[in-house]
Design a protein around this motif. Structure first.
Motif, PDB file in Angstrom:
ATOM      1  N   ASP A  75      48.665 -17.133 -10.790  1.00 44.54           N
ATOM      2  CA  ASP A  75      47.703 -18.068 -10.205  1.00 44.54           C
ATOM      3  C   ASP A  75      48.415 -19.392  -9.970  1.00 44.54           C
ATOM      4  O   ASP A  75      48.888 -20.023 -10.913  1.00 44.54           O
ATOM      5  CB  ASP A  75      46.518 -18.263 -11.156  1.00 44.54           C
ATOM      6  CG  ASP A  75      45.454 -19.189 -10.583  1.00 44.54           C
ATOM      7  OD1 ASP A  75      45.650 -20.427 -10.637  1.00 44.54           O
ATOM      8  OD2 ASP A  75      44.442 -18.679 -10.085  1.00 44.54           O
ATOM      9  N   ARG A  76      48.495 -19.816  -8.722  1.00 45.56           N
ATOM     10  CA  ARG A  76      49.285 -21.002  -8.369  1.00 45.56           C
ATOM     11  C   ARG A  76      48.751 -22.268  -9.038  1.00 45.56           C
ATOM     12  O   ARG A  76      49.501 -23.046  -9.605  1.00 45.56           O
ATOM     13  CB  ARG A  76      49.317 -21.180  -6.853  1.00 45.56           C
ATOM     14  CG  ARG A  76      50.055 -22.436  -6.407  1.00 45.56           C
ATOM     15  CD  ARG A  76      50.133 -22.530  -4.894  1.00 45.56           C
ATOM     16  NE  ARG A  76      51.085 -21.557  -4.370  1.00 45.56           N
ATOM     17  CZ  ARG A  76      51.358 -21.436  -3.064  1.00 45.56           C
ATOM     18  NH1 ARG A  76      50.727 -22.186  -2.181  1.00 45.56           N
ATOM     19  NH2 ARG A  76      52.240 -20.548  -2.655  1.00 45.56           N
ATOM     20  N   GLN A  77      47.423 -22.476  -8.979  1.00 46.11           N
ATOM     21  CA  GLN A  77      46.843 -23.678  -9.573  1.00 46.11           C
ATOM     22  C   GLN A  77      47.075 -23.706 -11.075  1.00 46.11           C
ATOM     23  O   GLN A  77      47.417 -24.742 -11.654  1.00 46.11           O
ATOM     24  CB  GLN A  77      45.334 -23.737  -9.272  1.00 46.11           C
ATOM     25  CG  GLN A  77      44.640 -24.973  -9.821  1.00 46.11           C
ATOM     26  CD  GLN A  77      45.187 -26.265  -9.242  1.00 46.11           C
ATOM     27  OE1 GLN A  77      45.452 -26.341  -8.036  1.00 46.11           O
ATOM     28  NE2 GLN A  77      45.367 -27.283 -10.078  1.00 46.11           N
ATOM     29  N   GLU A  78      46.893 -22.557 -11.707  1.00 41.23           N
ATOM     30  CA  GLU A  78      47.126 -22.462 -13.141  1.00 41.23           C
ATOM     31  C   GLU A  78      48.587 -22.753 -13.466  1.00 41.23           C
ATOM     32  O   GLU A  78      48.892 -23.399 -14.477  1.00 41.23           O
ATOM     33  CB  GLU A  78      46.751 -21.068 -13.649  1.00 41.23           C
ATOM     34  CG  GLU A  78      46.845 -20.914 -15.156  1.00 41.23           C
ATOM     35  CD  GLU A  78      46.503 -19.522 -15.628  1.00 41.23           C
ATOM     36  OE1 GLU A  78      46.337 -19.328 -16.850  1.00 41.23           O
ATOM     37  OE2 GLU A  78      46.401 -18.600 -14.782  1.00 41.23           O
ATOM     38  N   ALA A  79      49.478 -22.314 -12.582  1.00 40.10           N
ATOM     39  CA  ALA A  79      50.912 -22.554 -12.801  1.00 40.10           C
ATOM     40  C   ALA A  79      51.230 -24.041 -12.756  1.00 40.10           C
ATOM     41  O   ALA A  79      52.003 -24.551 -13.577  1.00 40.10           O
ATOM     42  CB  ALA A  79      51.728 -21.804 -11.750  1.00 40.10           C
ATOM     43  N   GLU A  81      49.232 -26.484 -13.479  1.00 37.38           N
ATOM     44  CA  GLU A  81      48.701 -27.090 -14.703  1.00 37.38           C
ATOM     45  C   GLU A  81      49.647 -26.841 -15.873  1.00 37.38           C
ATOM     46  O   GLU A  81      49.920 -27.740 -16.682  1.00 37.38           O
ATOM     47  CB  GLU A  81      47.317 -26.507 -15.020  1.00 37.38           C
ATOM     48  CG  GLU A  81      46.236 -26.844 -14.016  1.00 37.38           C
ATOM     49  CD  GLU A  81      45.829 -28.320 -14.076  1.00 37.38           C
ATOM     50  OE1 GLU A  81      46.142 -28.988 -15.082  1.00 37.38           O
ATOM     51  OE2 GLU A  81      45.193 -28.790 -13.109  1.00 37.38           O
ATOM     52  N   LEU A  82      50.149 -25.630 -15.966  1.00 36.88           N
ATOM     53  CA  LEU A  82      51.058 -25.287 -17.055  1.00 36.88           C
ATOM     54  C   LEU A  82      52.386 -26.022 -16.898  1.00 36.88           C
ATOM     55  O   LEU A  82      52.957 -26.514 -17.875  1.00 36.88           O
ATOM     56  CB  LEU A  82      51.303 -23.777 -17.087  1.00 36.88           C
ATOM     57  CG  LEU A  82      52.216 -23.265 -18.207  1.00 36.88           C
ATOM     58  CD1 LEU A  82      51.664 -23.639 -19.581  1.00 36.88           C
ATOM     59  CD2 LEU A  82      52.376 -21.748 -18.101  1.00 36.88           C
ATOM     60  N   ARG A 137      51.257 -15.857 -20.010  1.00 39.52           N
ATOM     61  CA  ARG A 137      50.158 -16.086 -19.074  1.00 39.52           C
ATOM     62  C   ARG A 137      50.116 -15.019 -17.973  1.00 39.52           C
ATOM     63  O   ARG A 137      49.047 -14.514 -17.620  1.00 39.52           O
ATOM     64  CB  ARG A 137      50.327 -17.453 -18.408  1.00 39.52           C
ATOM     65  CG  ARG A 137      50.095 -18.647 -19.309  1.00 39.52           C
ATOM     66  CD  ARG A 137      48.605 -18.918 -19.535  1.00 39.52           C
ATOM     67  NE  ARG A 137      48.430 -20.170 -20.228  1.00 39.52           N
ATOM     68  CZ  ARG A 137      48.169 -21.336 -19.630  1.00 39.52           C
ATOM     69  NH1 ARG A 137      48.046 -21.381 -18.320  1.00 39.52           N
ATOM     70  NH2 ARG A 137      48.028 -22.444 -20.330  1.00 39.52           N
ATOM     71  N   TRP A 138      51.306 -14.730 -17.399  1.00 39.91           N
ATOM     72  CA  TRP A 138      51.330 -13.886 -16.204  1.00 39.91           C
ATOM     73  C   TRP A 138      52.100 -12.586 -16.397  1.00 39.91           C
ATOM     74  O   TRP A 138      51.644 -11.539 -15.996  1.00 39.91           O
ATOM     75  CB  TRP A 138      51.915 -14.668 -15.030  1.00 39.91           C
ATOM     76  CG  TRP A 138      51.142 -15.912 -14.781  1.00 39.91           C
ATOM     77  CD1 TRP A 138      49.811 -16.004 -14.480  1.00 39.91           C
ATOM     78  CD2 TRP A 138      51.621 -17.256 -14.860  1.00 39.91           C
ATOM     79  NE1 TRP A 138      49.443 -17.318 -14.354  1.00 39.91           N
ATOM     80  CE2 TRP A 138      50.530 -18.111 -14.570  1.00 39.91           C
ATOM     81  CE3 TRP A 138      52.873 -17.828 -15.103  1.00 39.91           C
ATOM     82  CZ2 TRP A 138      50.656 -19.493 -14.542  1.00 39.91           C
ATOM     83  CZ3 TRP A 138      53.001 -19.191 -15.076  1.00 39.91           C
ATOM     84  CH2 TRP A 138      51.902 -20.019 -14.811  1.00 39.91           C
TER      85      TRP A 138
END
Length: 243
Positions: A75-79, A81-82, A137-138
């Protein structure tokens, strides 16, 4: 918005040679290629490049970045943020190291006396914690989702999957780019898309997971030693050609 490779290099500071390398290994493939062979990058390509550079700043190896970006769970947005969290933690560590070196300079001048423990504050040679969190996460999520799908297989599907693994194992000593090897990989791609949805990029990323994740590697190599590496290489070059 479309940008030529030279303009991307000027914009980002990444050399054209590096951009060509990213394309060659399937990490960042431009959306367009002119008849003259010039690479043309889209807005989405630039967003992906930005994310790649953040990962590189966090010391991720290229092959790991490719696995993450092509994971169906990514998930790009989640990435982003991380990555922000990771960079803040990295900044804190650098601040500790700067403080240590400033104390060391004073210690060398004889103005203070440092303890042995103080001399090594801020250093951390343990396994990259940022990479581990991203994998959790991924990478691990992709593994878990794949295993969940397999666990839901009926008898016929499970038997078909095992049959395909045995057939692929017979090909593992061939050149992964050979017609016979790619024919087997084409059948494997079609099978996986019966139980999920895989783009060529995600398919290639799954092949990398077969090698990077010990659970996958052990299971695949049980059909023939070296099968996981063969699958990674053959899946990495697959482009949808039907035989």
């Amino acid at each position: 918005m479309v940008v030529k490779v030279k303009e991307v290099s000027q914009l980002t500071g990444v050399t054209t040679r590096t951009l060509h390398h990213y394309d060659d290994i399937g990490l960042l493939v431009p959306d367009h290629l002119t008849e003259a062979g010039y690479r043309i990058y889209s807005y989405d390509n630039l967003a992906t490049l930005q994310q790649i550079l953040f990962f590189r700043e966090l010391e991720f190896p290229l092959e790991k970045i490719k696995v993450l970006l092509t994971s169906p769970a990514f998930d790009r947005q989640e990435a982003f943020e991380l990555q922000r969290k990771m960079l803040i933690e990295k900044r804190k560590q650098l601040d500790r190291m700067i403080e240590t070196i400033e104390k060391t300079i004073l210690n060398e001048k004889g103005e203070i006396t440092m303890t042995n423990e103080e001399k090594f504050e801020g250093f951390d040679f343990s396994e990259n914690p940022y990479e581990q969190e991203a994998k959790k996460r991924w990478g691990d999520k992709a593994v878990e989702e794949s295993n969940k799908k397999v666990s839901q297989f009926g008898t016929n599907e499970a038997e078909e999957m095992n049959r395909m693994y045995f057939n692929l194992a017979k090909l593992r000593h061939l050149d992964p780019t050979s017609e016979e090897a790619q024919k087997g990989i084409s059948e494997w791609y079609d099978f996986l898309n019966k139980i999920g949805t895989y783009s060529f990029e995600a398919f290639s990323g799954l092949g990398q997971i077969y090698v990077d994740d010990e659970r996958f590697k052990k299971n695949r190599d049980a059909f023939g030693e070296g099968l996981s590496v063969f699958l990674r290489d053959a899946m990495g070059v697959y482009n949808g050609k039907k035989f």
